[in-house]
Design a protein around this motif. Sequence first.
Motif, PDB file in Angstrom:
ATOM      1  N   ASP A 105       0.818  -1.228   0.000  1.00 52.03           N
ATOM      2  CA  ASP A 105       0.000   0.000   0.000  1.00 52.03           C
ATOM      3  C   ASP A 105       0.844   1.267   0.000  1.00 52.03           C
ATOM      4  N   TYR A 106       2.137   1.139   0.376  1.00 55.56           N
ATOM      5  CA  TYR A 106       2.983   2.334   0.500  1.00 55.56           C
ATOM      6  C   TYR A 106       3.770   2.592  -0.773  1.00 55.56           C
ATOM      7  N   GLN A 107       3.073   3.042  -1.803  1.00 48.04           N
ATOM      8  CA  GLN A 107       3.731   3.448  -3.045  1.00 48.04           C
ATOM      9  C   GLN A 107       2.785   4.402  -3.777  1.00 48.04           C
ATOM     10  N   SER A 108       3.342   5.154  -4.717  1.00 45.80           N
ATOM     11  CA  SER A 108       2.520   6.116  -5.445  1.00 45.80           C
ATOM     12  C   SER A 108       1.420   5.359  -6.195  1.00 45.80           C
ATOM     13  N   GLY A 109       0.220   5.868  -6.123  1.00 47.23           N
ATOM     14  CA  GLY A 109      -0.905   5.236  -6.807  1.00 47.23           C
ATOM     15  C   GLY A 109      -1.611   4.191  -5.967  1.00 47.23           C
ATOM     16  N   ALA A 110      -0.951   3.671  -4.943  1.00 47.22           N
ATOM     17  CA  ALA A 110      -1.593   2.681  -4.061  1.00 47.22           C
ATOM     18  C   ALA A 110      -2.338   3.405  -2.928  1.00 47.22           C
ATOM     19  N   ALA A 111      -2.954   2.629  -2.044  1.00 49.63           N
ATOM     20  CA  ALA A 111      -3.855   3.208  -1.033  1.00 49.63           C
ATOM     21  C   ALA A 111      -3.207   4.313  -0.195  1.00 49.63           C
TER      22      ALA A 111
ATOM     23  N   THR B  78     -10.163   9.973  15.251  1.00 48.90           N
ATOM     24  CA  THR B  78     -10.234   8.524  15.440  1.00 48.90           C
ATOM     25  C   THR B  78     -10.446   7.841  14.087  1.00 48.90           C
ATOM     26  N   SER B  79     -10.086   6.563  14.014  1.00 48.95           N
ATOM     27  CA  SER B  79     -10.287   5.801  12.772  1.00 48.95           C
ATOM     28  C   SER B  79     -11.755   5.825  12.379  1.00 48.95           C
ATOM     29  N   LYS B  80     -12.620   5.665  13.380  1.00 47.55           N
ATOM     30  CA  LYS B  80     -14.053   5.629  13.113  1.00 47.55           C
ATOM     31  C   LYS B  80     -14.504   6.948  12.465  1.00 47.55           C
ATOM     32  N   PHE B  81     -14.119   8.058  13.089  1.00 43.52           N
ATOM     33  CA  PHE B  81     -14.558   9.384  12.650  1.00 43.52           C
ATOM     34  C   PHE B  81     -13.942   9.754  11.292  1.00 43.52           C
ATOM     35  N   ALA B  82     -12.637   9.663  11.195  1.00 47.14           N
ATOM     36  CA  ALA B  82     -11.950  10.226  10.023  1.00 47.14           C
ATOM     37  C   ALA B  82     -11.829   9.241   8.863  1.00 47.14           C
ATOM     38  N   ILE B  83     -11.756   7.930   9.167  1.00 46.29           N
ATOM     39  CA  ILE B  83     -11.533   6.967   8.086  1.00 46.29           C
ATOM     40  C   ILE B  83     -12.828   6.212   7.746  1.00 46.29           C
ATOM     41  N   GLN B  84     -13.393   5.509   8.719  1.00 48.78           N
ATOM     42  CA  GLN B  84     -14.596   4.722   8.390  1.00 48.78           C
ATOM     43  C   GLN B  84     -15.788   5.615   8.014  1.00 48.78           C
ATOM     44  N   GLN B  85     -16.060   6.622   8.854  1.00 51.63           N
ATOM     45  CA  GLN B  85     -17.215   7.505   8.551  1.00 51.63           C
ATOM     46  C   GLN B  85     -16.865   8.578   7.519  1.00 51.63           C
ATOM     47  N   GLN B  86     -15.595   8.790   7.257  1.00 53.08           N
ATOM     48  CA  GLN B  86     -15.140   9.859   6.344  1.00 53.08           C
ATOM     49  C   GLN B  86     -15.858  11.173   6.668  1.00 53.08           C
ATOM     50  N   ALA B  87     -15.881  11.494   7.968  1.00 55.04           N
ATOM     51  CA  ALA B  87     -16.651  12.641   8.453  1.00 55.04           C
ATOM     52  C   ALA B  87     -16.133  13.975   7.911  1.00 55.04           C
ATOM     53  N   LEU B  88     -14.893  14.015   7.437  1.00 53.41           N
ATOM     54  CA  LEU B  88     -14.320  15.279   6.966  1.00 53.41           C
ATOM     55  C   LEU B  88     -14.184  15.318   5.443  1.00 53.41           C
ATOM     56  N   ALA B  89     -14.653  14.282   4.773  1.00 52.87           N
ATOM     57  CA  ALA B  89     -14.476  14.200   3.318  1.00 52.87           C
ATOM     58  C   ALA B  89     -15.082  15.403   2.608  1.00 52.87           C
ATOM     59  N   GLY B  90     -14.358  15.936   1.637  1.00 52.61           N
ATOM     60  CA  GLY B  90     -14.850  17.061   0.845  1.00 52.61           C
ATOM     61  C   GLY B  90     -14.430  18.414   1.411  1.00 52.61           C
ATOM     62  N   LYS B  91     -14.007  18.446   2.674  1.00 53.81           N
ATOM     63  CA  LYS B  91     -13.499  19.695   3.235  1.00 53.81           C
ATOM     64  C   LYS B  91     -12.056  19.907   2.769  1.00 53.81           C
ATOM     65  N   GLU B  92     -11.507  21.080   3.105  1.00 50.63           N
ATOM     66  CA  GLU B  92     -10.135  21.392   2.697  1.00 50.63           C
ATOM     67  C   GLU B  92      -9.209  21.414   3.908  1.00 50.63           C
ATOM     68  N   LEU B  93      -7.969  20.991   3.709  1.00 49.21           N
ATOM     69  CA  LEU B  93      -6.969  21.074   4.777  1.00 49.21           C
ATOM     70  C   LEU B  93      -5.788  21.909   4.305  1.00 49.21           C
ATOM     71  N   GLY B  94      -5.504  22.977   5.041  1.00 48.61           N
ATOM     72  CA  GLY B  94      -4.344  23.816   4.741  1.00 48.61           C
ATOM     73  C   GLY B  94      -3.416  23.864   5.946  1.00 48.61           C
ATOM     74  N   LEU B  95      -2.133  24.048   5.710  1.00 46.56           N
ATOM     75  CA  LEU B  95      -1.174  24.209   6.808  1.00 46.56           C
ATOM     76  C   LEU B  95      -0.559  25.600   6.735  1.00 46.56           C
ATOM     77  N   LEU B 126      -2.412  12.060   5.558  1.00 49.67           N
ATOM     78  CA  LEU B 126      -3.607  12.131   6.411  1.00 49.67           C
ATOM     79  C   LEU B 126      -4.786  12.716   5.633  1.00 49.67           C
ATOM     80  N   ALA B 127      -4.506  13.779   4.865  1.00 44.85           N
ATOM     81  CA  ALA B 127      -5.567  14.392   4.050  1.00 44.85           C
ATOM     82  C   ALA B 127      -6.104  13.367   3.047  1.00 44.85           C
ATOM     83  N   ASN B 128      -5.226  12.669   2.349  1.00 42.85           N
ATOM     84  CA  ASN B 128      -5.651  11.633   1.390  1.00 42.85           C
ATOM     85  C   ASN B 128      -6.574  10.618   2.049  1.00 42.85           C
ATOM     86  N   LYS B 129      -6.124  10.124   3.199  1.00 40.86           N
ATOM     87  CA  LYS B 129      -6.848   9.042   3.878  1.00 40.86           C
ATOM     88  C   LYS B 129      -8.229   9.489   4.345  1.00 40.86           C
TER      89      LYS B 129
END
Lengths: 225, 225
Positions: A105-111, B78-95, B126-129
């Motif tokens: 999973d740790y490569q470009s294009g993968a998850a 949490t995995s549940k909030f950010a990954i399984q539920q994708q609660a933040l999907a579609g929002k923007e993340l800036g640093l 993290l943003a991708n995930k």
Amino acid sequence: MQTLIIVAHPQLAESSTQQFLRRGAELVAATWHPLTQNFTIAAEQSQLQAAQRIIWQFPLYWYSAPAMLKAWQDQVLTSKFAIQQQALAGKELGLVVTTNTPARDYQSGAAEQFTFAELLRPYQALANKSGLHWLPPFIVHQFSYQTDIQQQQLLIAYQQYLTLAQPATFAERQQWFEQRLQQMIAQAPAAQRTQLELMQNELINKRDDLAELRWTVEQMREADD
Amino acid sequence: MQTLIIVAHPQLAESSTQQFLRRGAELVAATWHPLTQNFTIAAEQSQLQAAQRIIWQFPLYWYSAPAMLKAWQDQVLTSKFAIQQQALAGKELGLVVTTNTPARDYQSGAAEQFTFAELLRPYQALANKSGLHWLPPFIVHQFSYQTDIQQQQLLIAYQQYLTLAQPATFAERQQWFEQRLQQMIAQAPAAQRTQLELMQNELINKRDDLAELRWTVEQMREADD
């Protein structure tokens, strides 16, 4: 070689991976130093200075170490200590990172999109800045899915990572294994000794076969030139 | 556009850079949310869900955020909030990252060896995930060495980073500036209004000159083809 393993795991007692690795650390007499919320900066700095190889060992949380390691870094590795005084220069820094995600999973294009080399850049940059020699990171993927034999192989590779000059050649890793076996034979009760000696013979024969095979390949290459 | 700025700075009150940026955030009515050791996970999660653009703003400590942001990430996302539920999907993340090291040091072969793009990979992963849209990071180099004019320009660029669609074109940034000026004129006392209107005219004339110049360049290019 004095190896110091700084373990950053918020639920260390419940982690079967960490308990398993701990046995490996004990077998090679590496110092096992689990982080807690409370530490004394001066004591941590002395312990670092006494070590030759420093290992940060942690599960991957959001693509880096759990916050407890960062808190420790921010407080113990002061600019004065790590940058101006270069107190750790010439030592080695290795990372042992555990993750439940498969290596593919740790490569470009993968998850996961990025390689571990990319994700661990902040630690490599820290090593550069502090004059630490950066070792190739030791990544443990999906420990709980591994078979018993895979886990035993992992334990050997881990012990070698803690003690051998890195990166270790095949010959160095094999020599290390033969030495460990010799020690086991010396300490084993008579009943087991014969069996272990048979294993040792087998191993030495294989090494000789391998050396012969390598020599043949080299000859063929020279003939091709 | 509801922008939430999560500020992770262990000595926030003493940071003149952060106090300066805060004024910019207030001018565009972004939410300024300084992290402390104590937070409620559910409250943090609701605040994230109410925002459209999420900003993590921090000084660079050992090539990533201070530990307080990582502690917040590890607990709130949490995995549940950010990954399984994708609660933040579609929002923007800036640093928004501040550093006392000059920009030229962040490249291969230079003092810091790595680019910011490389060092910030864990946040991008993290943003991708989490299904967050990753904005180009906003890096502030050596704020205290900047002249007053440079700092004012920074303040405008910062406000645009908080509010404009990213990456913003030159025309969009100019339009934003003209609108802000229009608002200032409407609110200004009569004595200042004339001066501000003169500035506005000057700006609009420059824009027209620029548009004409662009048109000429395009015509020349077409003639070349």
